[in-house]
Design a protein around this motif. Sequence first.
Motif, PDB file in Angstrom:
ATOM      1  N   ILE A 195      -5.570   1.652  -2.371  1.00 49.70           N
ATOM      2  CA  ILE A 195      -5.631   2.678  -2.123  1.00 49.70           C
ATOM      3  C   ILE A 195      -4.592   3.614  -1.453  1.00 49.70           C
ATOM      4  O   ILE A 195      -4.672   3.148   0.117  1.00 49.70           O
ATOM      5  CB  ILE A 195      -7.509   3.883  -1.905  1.00 49.70           C
ATOM      6  CG1 ILE A 195      -8.073   2.738  -2.617  1.00 49.70           C
ATOM      7  CG2 ILE A 195      -7.833   4.942  -1.147  1.00 49.70           C
ATOM      8  CD1 ILE A 195      -9.546   2.700  -2.119  1.00 49.70           C
ATOM      9  N   PRO A 196      -3.750   4.983  -1.905  1.00 46.91           N
ATOM     10  CA  PRO A 196      -2.909   4.762  -0.364  1.00 46.91           C
ATOM     11  C   PRO A 196      -3.084   5.421   1.116  1.00 46.91           C
ATOM     12  O   PRO A 196      -4.362   5.739   0.969  1.00 46.91           O
ATOM     13  CB  PRO A 196      -2.551   6.401  -2.011  1.00 46.91           C
ATOM     14  CG  PRO A 196      -2.640   6.114  -2.701  1.00 46.91           C
ATOM     15  CD  PRO A 196      -3.785   5.670  -2.838  1.00 46.91           C
ATOM     16  N   ILE A 197      -2.147   5.410   1.318  1.00 55.75           N
ATOM     17  CA  ILE A 197      -2.487   5.592   3.020  1.00 55.75           C
ATOM     18  C   ILE A 197      -3.306   6.639   3.036  1.00 55.75           C
ATOM     19  O   ILE A 197      -4.516   6.967   3.947  1.00 55.75           O
ATOM     20  CB  ILE A 197      -1.471   5.164   3.835  1.00 55.75           C
ATOM     21  CG1 ILE A 197      -1.490   3.739   3.507  1.00 55.75           C
ATOM     22  CG2 ILE A 197      -1.557   5.695   5.249  1.00 55.75           C
ATOM     23  CD1 ILE A 197       0.084   3.457   4.619  1.00 55.75           C
TER      24      ILE A 197
ATOM     25  N   VAL B  34       0.829  -0.924  -0.109  1.00 56.89           N
ATOM     26  CA  VAL B  34       0.465   0.098  -0.104  1.00 56.89           C
ATOM     27  C   VAL B  34       0.644   0.745   0.237  1.00 56.89           C
ATOM     28  O   VAL B  34       1.436   1.457   1.326  1.00 56.89           O
ATOM     29  CB  VAL B  34      -0.855   0.156   0.482  1.00 56.89           C
ATOM     30  CG1 VAL B  34      -1.270   1.262   1.463  1.00 56.89           C
ATOM     31  CG2 VAL B  34      -1.433  -1.570   1.855  1.00 56.89           C
ATOM     32  N   PRO B  35       1.453   1.931  -0.741  1.00 58.82           N
ATOM     33  CA  PRO B  35       1.435   2.880  -1.484  1.00 58.82           C
ATOM     34  C   PRO B  35       1.524   4.213   0.492  1.00 58.82           C
ATOM     35  O   PRO B  35       0.125   4.763   0.440  1.00 58.82           O
ATOM     36  CB  PRO B  35       1.349   3.785  -2.223  1.00 58.82           C
ATOM     37  CG  PRO B  35       0.174   3.281  -2.872  1.00 58.82           C
ATOM     38  CD  PRO B  35       0.020   2.010  -1.902  1.00 58.82           C
TER      39      PRO B  35
ATOM     40  N   THR C 149       1.145   7.325  -1.089  1.00 60.05           N
ATOM     41  CA  THR C 149       0.626   8.815  -2.212  1.00 60.05           C
ATOM     42  C   THR C 149       0.762   8.299  -3.173  1.00 60.05           C
ATOM     43  O   THR C 149       1.698   7.374  -3.357  1.00 60.05           O
ATOM     44  CB  THR C 149       1.395  10.262  -1.692  1.00 60.05           C
ATOM     45  OG1 THR C 149       2.556  10.393  -2.291  1.00 60.05           O
ATOM     46  CG2 THR C 149       1.201  10.636  -0.460  1.00 60.05           C
ATOM     47  N   GLY C 150       0.129   8.790  -3.861  1.00 60.07           N
ATOM     48  CA  GLY C 150      -0.068   8.192  -5.190  1.00 60.07           C
ATOM     49  C   GLY C 150      -1.155   7.267  -6.178  1.00 60.07           C
ATOM     50  O   GLY C 150      -1.561   7.010  -5.272  1.00 60.07           O
ATOM     51  N   GLY C 151       0.376   6.196  -6.558  1.00 65.50           N
ATOM     52  CA  GLY C 151      -0.284   4.978  -6.755  1.00 65.50           C
ATOM     53  C   GLY C 151      -1.767   5.265  -7.206  1.00 65.50           C
ATOM     54  O   GLY C 151      -1.997   3.787  -7.525  1.00 65.50           O
ATOM     55  N   ASN C 152      -1.738   5.862  -8.280  1.00 63.01           N
ATOM     56  CA  ASN C 152      -2.363   6.088  -9.562  1.00 63.01           C
ATOM     57  C   ASN C 152      -3.735   6.047  -8.838  1.00 63.01           C
ATOM     58  O   ASN C 152      -5.142   6.858  -9.763  1.00 63.01           O
ATOM     59  CB  ASN C 152      -2.581   4.432 -10.390  1.00 63.01           C
ATOM     60  CG  ASN C 152      -1.319   4.684 -11.301  1.00 63.01           C
ATOM     61  OD1 ASN C 152      -1.226   5.209 -11.773  1.00 63.01           O
ATOM     62  ND2 ASN C 152      -1.482   2.617 -10.591  1.00 63.01           N
ATOM     63  N   TRP C 153      -3.719   6.890  -7.668  1.00 61.38           N
ATOM     64  CA  TRP C 153      -4.868   7.934  -7.586  1.00 61.38           C
ATOM     65  C   TRP C 153      -5.064   8.708  -7.122  1.00 61.38           C
ATOM     66  O   TRP C 153      -5.265   9.868  -5.914  1.00 61.38           O
ATOM     67  CB  TRP C 153      -5.417   7.492  -5.592  1.00 61.38           C
ATOM     68  CG  TRP C 153      -6.215   7.689  -5.164  1.00 61.38           C
ATOM     69  CD1 TRP C 153      -6.734   8.722  -5.087  1.00 61.38           C
ATOM     70  CD2 TRP C 153      -7.717   6.722  -4.890  1.00 61.38           C
ATOM     71  NE1 TRP C 153      -8.070   8.786  -4.000  1.00 61.38           N
ATOM     72  CE2 TRP C 153      -8.079   7.206  -4.205  1.00 61.38           C
ATOM     73  CE3 TRP C 153      -8.213   5.783  -5.679  1.00 61.38           C
ATOM     74  CZ2 TRP C 153      -9.678   6.894  -4.522  1.00 61.38           C
ATOM     75  CZ3 TRP C 153      -9.479   5.522  -5.453  1.00 61.38           C
ATOM     76  CH2 TRP C 153     -10.436   5.950  -4.420  1.00 61.38           C
TER      77      TRP C 153
END
Length: 583
Positions: A561-563, A83-84, A86-90
């Motif tokens: 979903i990013p933290i 789990v990223p 931030t970022g992560g394509n969200w």
Amino acid sequence: MKKQLSIFAIAAAGLFSSCSKFLDRQPLSQVAPDQYFNNDNEQKFYLNSFYSAFPSAEGVYNEDIDNVVKQSLSDQVTGRRTVPLTGGNWTWTELRKINYYLDNYNRVMPQVQVNRFAAVAKFFRAYFYFDKVQRFGDVPWYTNAIDYQDKESLTKPRSPRKVVVDSIIADLDFAIANMDVATFPQSTEMVSKYTAMALLSRVCLFEGTWKKYRNEAGWEALLEKSVAASQQLMSTGLYKIYKSTPSKAYLELFASIAPNKDEIILARTFSNELSVWHNVNYYTITSSYGKPGLDKELVNSYLMADGSRFTDIPRYDTITFYGETQNRDPRLAQTIRTPGYSRIGTNNPLVPDFGASVTGYQLIKFVTDMSFDSYNRSINSMPIFRYAEVLLNFAEAKAELGTLTQADINASIGLLRERVAMPNLDLVAANGNVDPYMAAQYPAVTGANKGVILEIRRERRIELVMESHRWNDLMRWKSGQSVVRQFKGMYFPGAGQYDLDRDGKIDVYIYTGNKPDPAVAGVQYFKLGKDIELENNAGNVLINRTTTKTFQENRDYLQPIPIQERQLTNKVLTQNPNWNDGL
């Protein structure tokens, strides 16, 4: 061409990027809605900014799931995704731009005059959200640009997947109905109603098969919608499969500088004059990008030239390179180096270079002549939507519905086979003699149409290789376990000297002990167990043998979903199943 190229150049340069990844910022350098969108040119100029959403050239050809394998494996394949923070394509910047436009495009001009522009924006909103659904499943659906004070909208929960997909379909239906062909003529560099038909075909096939292979209701209606969208595009008569000679047509399509307008519906284009390049030649001929090569399973999947199955040949898995490349589907020799291959514009035969291809099945799809071999100097176009995919979508959707006929195959798969002078797929024969090799790859396929569904999957994998469809195909088919098998390359029956193209010269020398001295120029030397690893010291080249690969069936079909998105930005967002982010 230069004018259309400049549209992509403007988008790529980010001249119309919004100020933040978040939904609550004013976009487009303080464009005031009451002072803009006054005429066609202003409308089009804003719409041009949306084209940056399309994949880069690398986003098209840089496929590394299980068709193409490299020295190192992606986290998707190994199961090492986490789990990223931030970022992560969200990211939601593109949606903010689109919805800001749809909030304001009709303030000055009459609605009937600007519907064709709104249609383009809704196409891009559908494209944006389809990407999000494939990655995350449920996502918040927004129809308006969000004000930074609108806390209710900014903390909106995830909308049900069905709501989002239905909204995507509605946007595409609007785009198809309202895009003005006279204003947006058939072009490979501008979206059109035909691009919207192709995307609708893709969306509904994805979601319909996603539901079918998870025993969810509603899959039939989605596949019927995919069929209808495909048929709508097919019935226009505007597109056809590019043909020249069977031994060259497939290769020519992807090596072309200008997109072929017969088959390419939408493409990214590149130009020396505009200093817009990509890197595909360098990617395939050097060791700098992981030495990409086709996996043995895919090579085995190519049929013989007479339409029979290579994997039906006794001891097919011990046939060496020269033998396995003879009398095969011509697309094999137009996708990788095979005996007799020479670069475009030369007559100098080249064998596979293990220094540039870890499997030995060295890629040539998209590779142009040697004048483009320097780093980041390729200019051939990259397809984003092409007619071949629509034909494959049509055939697959009908096969999954159980409504496929031989006439349907003739109008779809048959055209792809015809390009390379391959025998057509026979519906009755495919279902009456199911290929055990394909069945082992896709155990979830069952029923009366099992054989033809498997054959269409074979065709799709071969026809669309290196066009970055594979991951999403495996996800919608619920075939994630396909990526955890051992990836393999060429077969060598042990240490020894090998003439790959049988021209009388040694090309590969696999040795034990000390390296032969003196070395012979042009020979590739590999120490067994160190430079090259063979299965049981006499078998296929093994790729990443010691790398553990896992795919968690209850988790990995969706991304996390990013933290910080859940911790700080929107605390009502739920996490995707079995992704542990500590919240």
